[in-house]
Enzyme design. Structure first.
Site, mmCIF file in Angstrom:
data_model
loop_
_atom_site.group_PDB
_atom_site.id
_atom_site.type_symbol
_atom_site.label_atom_id
_atom_site.label_comp_id
_atom_site.label_asym_id
_atom_site.label_seq_id
_atom_site.Cartn_x
_atom_site.Cartn_y
_atom_site.Cartn_z
ATOM 1 C CB VAL A 401 -0.996 -0.003 1.199
ATOM 2 C CG1 VAL A 401 -1.892 -1.230 1.147
ATOM 3 C CG2 VAL A 401 -0.269 0.064 2.542
ATOM 4 C CE LYS A 408 4.622 0.950 2.812
ATOM 5 N NZ LYS A 408 4.238 -0.131 1.898
ATOM 6 C CG HIS A 451 12.784 -2.245 -1.456
ATOM 7 N ND1 HIS A 451 13.986 -1.575 -1.504
ATOM 8 C CD2 HIS A 451 11.925 -1.518 -2.222
ATOM 9 C CE1 HIS A 451 13.851 -0.500 -2.262
ATOM 10 N NE2 HIS A 451 12.617 -0.449 -2.706
ATOM 11 C CG ASN A 454 8.071 0.792 -10.382
ATOM 12 O OD1 ASN A 454 7.577 -0.160 -10.972
ATOM 13 N ND2 ASN A 454 7.461 1.953 -10.275
ATOM 14 C CG ASN A 501 16.196 3.589 -1.636
ATOM 15 O OD1 ASN A 501 16.533 3.929 -2.767
ATOM 16 N ND2 ASN A 501 15.000 3.088 -1.371
ATOM 17 C CE1 TYR A 661 21.802 -8.981 -12.136
ATOM 18 C CE2 TYR A 661 21.410 -10.292 -10.168
ATOM 19 C CZ TYR A 661 21.836 -10.202 -11.480
ATOM 20 O OH TYR A 661 22.287 -11.325 -12.126
#
EC number: 4.2.1.17
Length: 723
Positions: A401, A408, A451, A454, A501, A661
């Site tokens: 979400v 969450k 995780h 996208n 990140n 990746y």
């Protein structure tokens, strides 16, 4: 029995016909050092065998030979040039021995016949395959090129143009294509493969097939006129330069090798191939790309162990939150055979999720990867729902979400009440700490982060985030599920930004500081793309990620690591965010975007950015390429090393694969740890210390200082290989 070794045996199968059977005790046949030595002895035994009329090459596996043993490569490549050259001469003498047998030879080619396996069958006179055959030379993907005669024999068998296409692209041909271009001489039904090959060999023995003429063609110079050669090789070089670029020298070297060897007979052409192969094998690019292959195998090995250790396999899954991301996750799960419920509170989101899944399946259909029947089955295994009905049957639930901790936590707490005590819950989050979300759960041991990146269907990485209370069973099941989805799962410990990140934002921090000091962002993008090799420069990447997304994540990272990532004042990201310039999503960020004919955003520089950046940037000044690279990369490299030092990530191998990746770190550099080994840790430390006045992001981690003093490397053991 004429000859027997651990990985192959030779016996007479009928009057005068001998069979070399590759039969390694492992699950696949490889042309490793031991097998090559055995093949050499087997050929000597055949030469001495009286009454020999013909030889067949066969395999007892579903795949003929999958290639050389890549685990031996780095050890071989580390040897002195002269030693490597001598070893290649020995290896090639074996294939020459096979090619020079005084009788016809046929290879029974089934399943994967790649690299050294393909080069082995090229040394035979005839090649018979079945519908399972996949044959080709993938070496350029590893930064090298065929070195067992592939650059010599393939052009002489199928022509220079087709050979250069296969070799430069690292391509494998399916049976039909291989037959069409002459790489296979026949394709038959699997149950008739052996008998057909035996009959073909009998025809050659009885001179119904002119095997001597075929052999003559392979051992002679290429039959190309000067004009044909010029056109062929000039066009190939142009195409390769365009596609491979300057950072991947192997495809161009292969073209040059074929061109230089074209006018010579086999032995001289092999000398040329060997000279170029040795040069590539000693390159940093080969070391990096072979290293990535080995790292990928290492990660697959971890996932297999996790699947074996897990008490339960994931048979059914659920995704909470539809839309593009949820639809992408549901599609990937269903595509790989795990039915999934996709739950959302809004019908519009469910429709969007199903549309996304349908769109991706239609692309597979258009490419011939699936048929209509398979597509319908996959789509039917995704169940969109506004309710929790059936969700209690799910083994794993992926919450996807909106990126808001309260939302969450509420969704996770609510779904926990609907499922059994064995159900594993995961959260697809990029910034919210797993330990924070776990506080809302009664069974935090059954919870971890998952995780996805996208777009889900394209990005291979999934970060699996272990929380303080996460059990080993939960991690094993989620790692196994991610691998089942066709992803590369990498386990990291919880911290702000997790691994990917966390290491990306110091890189953006270096970018903001360069702009602050008067650097031109278009120059930075060009340098980081063309010189360092990133697929996108930092300004372009921020536009693609979304300035609003980056602005939010930057605040999270600053809070998590105030000493290194806390900001001293407004920066370029703040300036663009405040001006509502969010990047590609609203058509304007560092660059402006318009849609091209295919509906893809096309970037252009616009002067309107100048006054927006002016308050946060000094007057423009020139920076040389090396300074830009150093100031951009030092913060990222330091943060990656800190993650290993702190145990956020378990190994250099996993870190480097996550970078390639998840972030598109240039594969030819092999990841941060391979890059450090390549430039030398002591050299990096000395260089980084010259920039230390720029702040905490540029402080070298103690681990690197210690390793530099001891002369250590991250990949020392892997570099030795297995010889």
């Amino acid at each position: 029995m004429i000859y027997q070794a651990e990985t192959l045996q030779v016996k007479e199968v009928q009057d005068g016909v001998a069979e070399i059977l590759f039969c390694a005790p492992n699950s696949v046949n490889k042309l490793d050092l031991a097998t090559l030595a055995s093949l050499d002895k087997a050929l000597d035994a055949l030469t001495a065998h009286s009454g020999l009329k013909g030889v067949m090459l066969t395999s007892d596996k579903e795949a003929f030979i999958v290639g050389a043993d890549i685990t031996e490569f780095l050890g071989l490549f580390a040897k002195p040039e002269e030693e490597l050259d001598q070893w290649l001469q020995f290896a090639n003498s074996i294939f020459n021995k096979l090619e020079d047998l005084p009788v016809p030879t046929v290879a029974v080619v089934k399943g994967h016949t790649l690299g050294g396996g393909c080069e082995c069958v090229l040394a035979t006179d005839l090649r018979i395959g079945d519908k399972t055959t996949s044959i080709g030379l993938p070496e350029t993907k590893l930064g090298i090129m065929p070195g067992f005669g592939g650059c010599v024999r393939l052009p002489r068998v199928i022509g220079a143009d087709s050979a250069m296409e296969i070799i430069t692209q690292g391509k494998a041909c399916r049976a039909e294509e291989a037959l069409k271009i002459g790489l296979l001489d026949a394709v038959v039904d699997s149950d008739r493969l052996y008998a057909s090959a035996l009959q073909t060999l009998t025809d050659a023995i009885n001179e119904k097939i002119d095997w001597k003429a075929r052999r003559q063609q392979k051992t002679s110079a290429l039959t190309l006129s000067k004009l044909e050669a010029m056109m062929s090789f000039t066009m190939a070089k142009g195409l390769v330069a365009q596609v491979a670029g300057p950072h991947y020298p192997a495809p161009m070297t292969a073209v040059v090798t074929i061109e230089e060897g074209a006018r010579f007979a086999r032995n001289q052409a092999l000398d040329i191939e060997r000279k170029h192969f040795v040069k590539l094998a000693k390159s940093e690019e080969a070391k990096a790309l072979v290293g990535l292959f080995l790292n990928d195998q290492y990660i697959k090995g971890i996932a297999k162990k996790a699947a074996k250790s897990a008490n339960k396999e994931t048979q059914r899954a659920a995704v909470l939150g539809a839309g593009i991301m949820g639809g992408g996750i549901a599609y990937q799960s269903a595509l790989k055979g795990v039915p999934v419920i996709m739950k959302d509170i809004a019908q519009a989101s469910l429709d969007l999720g199903m549309t996304e899944a349908s769109k991706l399946l239609n692309k597979q259909l258009e490419r011939g990867k699936i048929d209509g029947f398979k597509m319908a089955g996959i789509l039917a295994s995704i169940t969109p729902s506004l309710h929790y009905a059936g969700i209690d049957n799910a083994d794993i639930i992926v919450e996807a979400v909106v990126e808001n901790p309260k939302v969450k936590a509420a969704v996770l707490s609510e779904v926990e009440e609907q499922v059994s005590e064995e159900t594993v819950l995961t959260s697809n989050t990029s910034t919210i700490p797993i330990n924070l979300l776990a506080k809302s759960l009664k069974r935090p041991e059954n919870f971890c982060g998952m995780h996805f990146f996208n777009p889900v269907h394209r990005m291979p990485l999934v970060e699996i985030i272990r929380g303080e209370h996460t059990s080993d069973e939960t991690i094993n099941r989620v790692v196994a599920y991610a691998a089942k989805m066709g992803k590369s799962p990498i386990v990291v410990n919880d911290c702000p930004g997790f691994f990917v990140n966390r290491v990306l934002f110091p890189y953006f921090g270096g970018f903001s500081m360069l702009l602050r000091d008067g650097a031109d962002f278009t120059q930075i993008d060009k340098v980081m793309e063309r010189k360092f090799g990133w697929p996108m420069g930092p300004a372009y990447l921020l536009d693609v990620v979304g300035i609003d997304t980056a602005h939010h994540a930057q605040a999270v990272m600053a809070q998590g690591f105030p000493e290194r990532m806390g900001k001293q004042g407004r920066d370029a990201i703040d300036a663009l965010f405040e001006a509502n310039k969010y990047g590609q999503k609203n058509g304007s960020g560092f660059y402006t975007y318009t849609m091209d004919k295919k509906g893809k955003p096309k970037k252009a520089f616009s002067d309107e950015i100048v006054p927006i950046l002016a308050p946060v940037c000094a007057a423009q000044q020139a920076f040389d390429d090396q300074t830009i690279i150093q100031r951009m990369m030092i913060p990222m490299i330091n943060e990656v090393v800190l993650c290993l030092q702190e145990g956020i990530i378990a190994s250099a191998q996993e870190a480097d694969m996550a970078l390639v990746y998840g972030l598109g770190f240039p594969p030819f550099r092999g990841g941060v740890f391979r890059y450090l080994d390549s430039v030398g840790i002591a050299n990096f430390v000395a260089m980084a210390q010259q920039h230390v006045e720029l702040g905490a992001m540029y402080q070298v981690p103690q681990m690197l200082i210690d390793m530099a003093e001891k002369g250590q490397t991250f990949y020392g053991a892997q570099q030795q290989g297995s010889i």
